[in-house]
Design a protein around this motif. Sequence first.
Motif, PDB file in Angstrom:
ATOM      1  N   TYR A  54      50.400  81.820  -2.918  1.00 35.05           N
ATOM      2  CA  TYR A  54      50.745  80.849  -2.800  1.00 35.05           C
ATOM      3  C   TYR A  54      50.009  79.759  -1.993  1.00 35.05           C
ATOM      4  CZ  TYR A  54      54.863  77.638  -3.623  1.00 35.05           C
ATOM      5  OH  TYR A  54      55.749  76.797  -4.156  1.00 35.05           O
ATOM      6  N   LYS A  85      42.145  86.466   7.805  1.00 36.07           N
ATOM      7  CA  LYS A  85      42.711  87.882   8.077  1.00 36.07           C
ATOM      8  C   LYS A  85      44.589  88.046   7.481  1.00 36.07           C
ATOM      9  CE  LYS A  85      41.305  87.529  12.223  1.00 36.07           C
ATOM     10  NZ  LYS A  85      40.987  86.818  13.658  1.00 36.07           N
ATOM     11  N   PHE A  88      49.902  87.621   9.804  1.00 33.24           N
ATOM     12  CA  PHE A  88      51.910  87.514  10.032  1.00 33.24           C
ATOM     13  C   PHE A  88      51.953  87.959   8.869  1.00 33.24           C
ATOM     14  CE2 PHE A  88      49.956  83.580  11.539  1.00 33.24           C
ATOM     15  CZ  PHE A  88      50.368  83.445  12.464  1.00 33.24           C
ATOM     16  N   TYR A 252      59.492  78.126  10.972  1.00 40.42           N
ATOM     17  CA  TYR A 252      59.812  78.246   9.324  1.00 40.42           C
ATOM     18  C   TYR A 252      58.319  77.261   9.736  1.00 40.42           C
ATOM     19  CZ  TYR A 252      60.514  74.753   5.688  1.00 40.42           C
ATOM     20  OH  TYR A 252      60.533  73.723   4.626  1.00 40.42           O
ATOM     21  N   ILE A 253      57.811  78.245   8.416  1.00 40.03           N
ATOM     22  CA  ILE A 253      55.963  78.232   7.883  1.00 40.03           C
ATOM     23  C   ILE A 253      56.279  76.799   6.414  1.00 40.03           C
ATOM     24  CG2 ILE A 253      55.665  80.185   9.394  1.00 40.03           C
ATOM     25  CD1 ILE A 253      54.985  80.789   6.498  1.00 40.03           C
TER      26      ILE A 253
ATOM     27  N   PHE B   7      60.617  73.523  13.366  1.00 38.08           N
ATOM     28  CA  PHE B   7      59.634  73.995  12.980  1.00 38.08           C
ATOM     29  C   PHE B   7      59.710  72.819  11.541  1.00 38.08           C
ATOM     30  CE2 PHE B   7      57.622  76.344  16.596  1.00 38.08           C
ATOM     31  CZ  PHE B   7      56.521  75.751  16.749  1.00 38.08           C
ATOM     32  N   LYS B   8      61.334  73.385  11.412  1.00 39.47           N
ATOM     33  CA  LYS B   8      61.147  72.774   9.869  1.00 39.47           C
ATOM     34  C   LYS B   8      61.337  71.511   9.584  1.00 39.47           C
ATOM     35  CE  LYS B   8      65.323  73.509   6.484  1.00 39.47           C
ATOM     36  NZ  LYS B   8      65.994  73.917   6.197  1.00 39.47           N
ATOM     37  N   SER B  11      57.994  70.627   9.719  1.00 39.18           N
ATOM     38  CA  SER B  11      56.731  70.443   8.363  1.00 39.18           C
ATOM     39  C   SER B  11      57.575  70.171   7.719  1.00 39.18           C
ATOM     40  CB  SER B  11      57.177  71.894   8.463  1.00 39.18           C
ATOM     41  OG  SER B  11      56.926  72.742   9.101  1.00 39.18           O
ATOM     42  N   LYS B  39      42.562  79.523   9.734  1.00 38.83           N
ATOM     43  CA  LYS B  39      43.336  80.201   8.263  1.00 38.83           C
ATOM     44  C   LYS B  39      43.490  81.378   8.857  1.00 38.83           C
ATOM     45  CE  LYS B  39      41.080  76.811   5.471  1.00 38.83           C
ATOM     46  NZ  LYS B  39      40.332  76.396   4.216  1.00 38.83           N
ATOM     47  N   ALA B  40      44.977  81.465   8.063  1.00 38.99           N
ATOM     48  CA  ALA B  40      44.995  82.926   8.027  1.00 38.99           C
ATOM     49  C   ALA B  40      45.598  83.106   6.641  1.00 38.99           C
ATOM     50  CB  ALA B  40      45.698  83.573   9.692  1.00 38.99           C
ATOM     51  N   ALA B  42      49.924  84.926   5.290  1.00 34.63           N
ATOM     52  CA  ALA B  42      51.177  85.672   5.548  1.00 34.63           C
ATOM     53  C   ALA B  42      51.683  85.658   4.813  1.00 34.63           C
ATOM     54  CB  ALA B  42      52.353  84.371   6.635  1.00 34.63           C
ATOM     55  N   VAL B  60      51.223  84.124   1.482  1.00 31.83           N
ATOM     56  CA  VAL B  60      50.728  82.036   1.684  1.00 31.83           C
ATOM     57  C   VAL B  60      49.597  82.078   2.705  1.00 31.83           C
ATOM     58  CG1 VAL B  60      52.879  81.659   0.582  1.00 31.83           C
ATOM     59  CG2 VAL B  60      52.179  82.220   3.058  1.00 31.83           C
ATOM     60  N   ILE B  61      48.723  80.888   2.721  1.00 30.26           N
ATOM     61  CA  ILE B  61      47.977  80.314   3.368  1.00 30.26           C
ATOM     62  C   ILE B  61      48.463  79.586   4.345  1.00 30.26           C
ATOM     63  CG2 ILE B  61      46.232  79.149   3.985  1.00 30.26           C
ATOM     64  CD1 ILE B  61      44.506  79.744   0.883  1.00 30.26           C
ATOM     65  N   VAL B  62      48.301  80.283   5.221  1.00 30.37           N
ATOM     66  CA  VAL B  62      48.967  79.139   6.512  1.00 30.37           C
ATOM     67  C   VAL B  62      47.769  79.013   7.779  1.00 30.37           C
ATOM     68  CG1 VAL B  62      51.114  80.581   6.868  1.00 30.37           C
ATOM     69  CG2 VAL B  62      49.305  81.337   8.254  1.00 30.37           C
ATOM     70  N   GLU B  64      47.058  78.714  12.139  1.00 29.08           N
ATOM     71  CA  GLU B  64      48.409  78.628  13.027  1.00 29.08           C
ATOM     72  C   GLU B  64      47.144  77.816  13.976  1.00 29.08           C
ATOM     73  OE1 GLU B  64      47.590  82.858  14.546  1.00 29.08           O
ATOM     74  OE2 GLU B  64      45.962  83.059  12.341  1.00 29.08           O
ATOM     75  N   ALA B  76      51.586  76.975  16.751  1.00 26.34           N
ATOM     76  CA  ALA B  76      52.597  76.472  14.840  1.00 26.34           C
ATOM     77  C   ALA B  76      51.648  77.964  14.268  1.00 26.34           C
ATOM     78  CB  ALA B  76      52.109  75.214  15.257  1.00 26.34           C
ATOM     79  N   VAL B  77      52.670  77.424  13.571  1.00 30.52           N
ATOM     80  CA  VAL B  77      52.406  78.456  12.038  1.00 30.52           C
ATOM     81  C   VAL B  77      52.709  77.243  11.120  1.00 30.52           C
ATOM     82  CG1 VAL B  77      52.435  80.228  11.080  1.00 30.52           C
ATOM     83  CG2 VAL B  77      52.291  80.472  13.579  1.00 30.52           C
ATOM     84  N   ALA B  78      51.697  76.851  10.379  1.00 25.67           N
ATOM     85  CA  ALA B  78      52.758  76.433   9.139  1.00 25.67           C
ATOM     86  C   ALA B  78      52.099  76.689   7.601  1.00 25.67           C
ATOM     87  CB  ALA B  78      52.345  74.521   9.081  1.00 25.67           C
ATOM     88  N   MET B  79      52.269  76.560   6.425  1.00 23.82           N
ATOM     89  CA  MET B  79      52.279  76.438   5.275  1.00 23.82           C
ATOM     90  C   MET B  79      50.610  75.767   5.327  1.00 23.82           C
ATOM     91  SD  MET B  79      55.016  78.184   3.066  1.00 23.82           S
ATOM     92  CE  MET B  79      53.979  77.679   1.180  1.00 23.82           C
ATOM     93  N   ASP B  81      46.720  73.751   5.011  1.00 26.54           N
ATOM     94  CA  ASP B  81      45.471  74.268   6.237  1.00 26.54           C
ATOM     95  C   ASP B  81      45.220  72.543   6.844  1.00 26.54           C
ATOM     96  OD1 ASP B  81      45.350  72.109   3.854  1.00 26.54           O
ATOM     97  OD2 ASP B  81      43.446  73.471   3.022  1.00 26.54           O
TER      98      ASP B  81
END
Lengths: 354, 141
Positions: A54, A85, A88, A252-253, B7-8, B11, B39-40, B42, B60-62, B64, B76-79, B81
Motif C-alpha cells: 500500500y 527492511k 514492523f 497510529y501510523i 500520533f493520530k 499524522s 523508510k521501512a 510494516a 505499507v511503506i513507513v 521511522e 515516530a513511525v508514519a506511513m 516517506d
Amino acid sequence: MAYVAVSGGEEAIEESIKLLDYYRSGTEKDLELEVIEKKMSLLVDRVMSEAGLYAPTYAALALKQCEGSTDEAVFLLRAYRSTLKRNFYTTVTDTRNMRMLRRISAAFKDIPGGQVLGATYDYTHRLMNFNLKNEDAKALHRKMIDKIESQDKEEITSFGRVSDELKKEGLLDIYEKHDEKPFDVTENLLEFPAKRSARLQTLSRADTGFISGLAYAVLRGFGQVHPTVGELRSGYVELEVLYTNLPEETIYIGEILLTEVEAFNQAEDKNQLKLASGYGAVFGRNENKAIAMSVLDRELETGGDYPPQDEEFVLMHGDCLEMNGFISHLKLPHYVTFQSKLDAVRKTRGKKNE
Amino acid sequence: MKKRRLFKILSKADRGIVLDMADEIKKRTEVVVIKAPEKALAMIKMREPVKESLFYLGEVIVTETTVSVNGVNGTAVAMGDDYDKTLAMAIIDAAYNGNLFADETVLLELEKEQIAREEKENAMFMKTMVNFKSMDSGEPV
C-alpha cells in the motif's frame, strides 16, 4: 541450420531500453504523480493490491514509468519493496471500526446501520461523457471542497457485521478468536494443504483478472451454487504499531482504504440447516476482486474436482508477477532448445522418407 | 494523552503545522537525532471474520525515526516517506515524554478540526443511505 548458441546484443538492448522513452514522449505535457494518484485511483488501487504494497504515490510513479502497464507497475513495486527492511508488524487490524464510505448487502435489505451506496458506478449509464474532454479541473476540485464544507456534521459510528446477526441466530458457525501466527507467503514457499492465512494473503494479492475469471467459472457451474454477497464494505481502516518500550501504547501510523466482502453459501451439512461464508479483503476500492476472493475462499474451503476448488491450481497461478514473468520469459531466446526440437522433428521426417 | 491519539492528530495534521511545532521545541531544547529517518515496511495483520483467524493483508511503506530532546527519547513511525514531518513528530513525542510539551491546546484544536472535517465528509456519504420502500400492498416486509 545447425545449433546456434549466441551471445551479444548488449548494445541493442541498451538502445531498446532508451527507446522506451519514445513512447512516453508523445506530448510535452507531463503526467504529474498527483494526477495519477488522485484521478486514476482505481488503477492505483489495483496495482497496490496486486503488489501487496500500500503506497499510492509509489504506485502512481510506477504507472508513470511503465506507461500504465499494471503488471510492469506491480513488478516495479515488488522490486522496490524488496529493498526495504520490514521493521514492523501492525497490531491486529479490526475492520469493524472501519470509517465507512460504502456498505451494501445483497442478502438483507435492512442491515444494522443501513445500506450506504457511497460512490458507485453500478447505477450509471455507461455513456461516454464528452464534456470531460475539456474539463475545468480546478472548478471540480473547488466544488467538492465546498460541498464538504457545506455539510452538517454527522457523527461517525461503527456497525457490526451482517454475519454477526446470523451468528447470533446460530445460522453461521461461531469460532473462538485464535492468534496463531499467520503464514507469510512473501517469506515462505506455499505448502499444500495451505493454511487459511496463506490462502487469504495469496488471494488478496492475486491478479484481479485471474481470480475474477475463476469466480465467474464458479458461478457458471464449475463450483458451488451462486453465493450471495452478505456484506460489501469499503472504507478507511486505521493501522497501529507498538510503541517501543511501552507495550501498552501504540503508534497510529496512518489509515488505508480497503474493501471487504462476506459472501454467504449453503453449508456442507447434510440437512442444510446452516450457512457458511467466504471472505475477501483487498486494498482500495476493488469490489469485484474482493467478491471474487470471497467466492474462492469458500470454494477452497469445501474443495472438489473443479479447478476453482483446487488450491494448488488457484493459489499457484494467480500471482501477477509470477504469471507474467513466466509468460514473458517465452520471448527470450530459446535458440538451443528450439533447435533441438527442430532437429528431432527433422530426424523423424527423414526416417519416414527413407 | 495516549500515544495513539497523539500520533493520530500529528499524522492527520498538515506538515507545516507539525514542522512549526517541532521548530518551536528545537529553539528551547537540545535535539539529537538517534536514528535518522528512513523508510521501512510494516506488515498489516488482520483478523478475518469467518474463522476469527489472523492473516497478512499486505505491507505499507513507513518512515521511522528516533530522537532525543534534552536527553529524553522520542520516536515516530508514519506511513509514507515524509522524512521531515516524521522527524518533527518524533521531536514532539520526545518533548511530550520529557514533559517539555506543556500545552495540549494546539493538539486538541487540531483534533477538533480533523474530526469536524471527517464528520462532514461522513455526512456527504451518508446521504447515499438507501430508504427501501415496499413495492407490494404497503405492508413492511
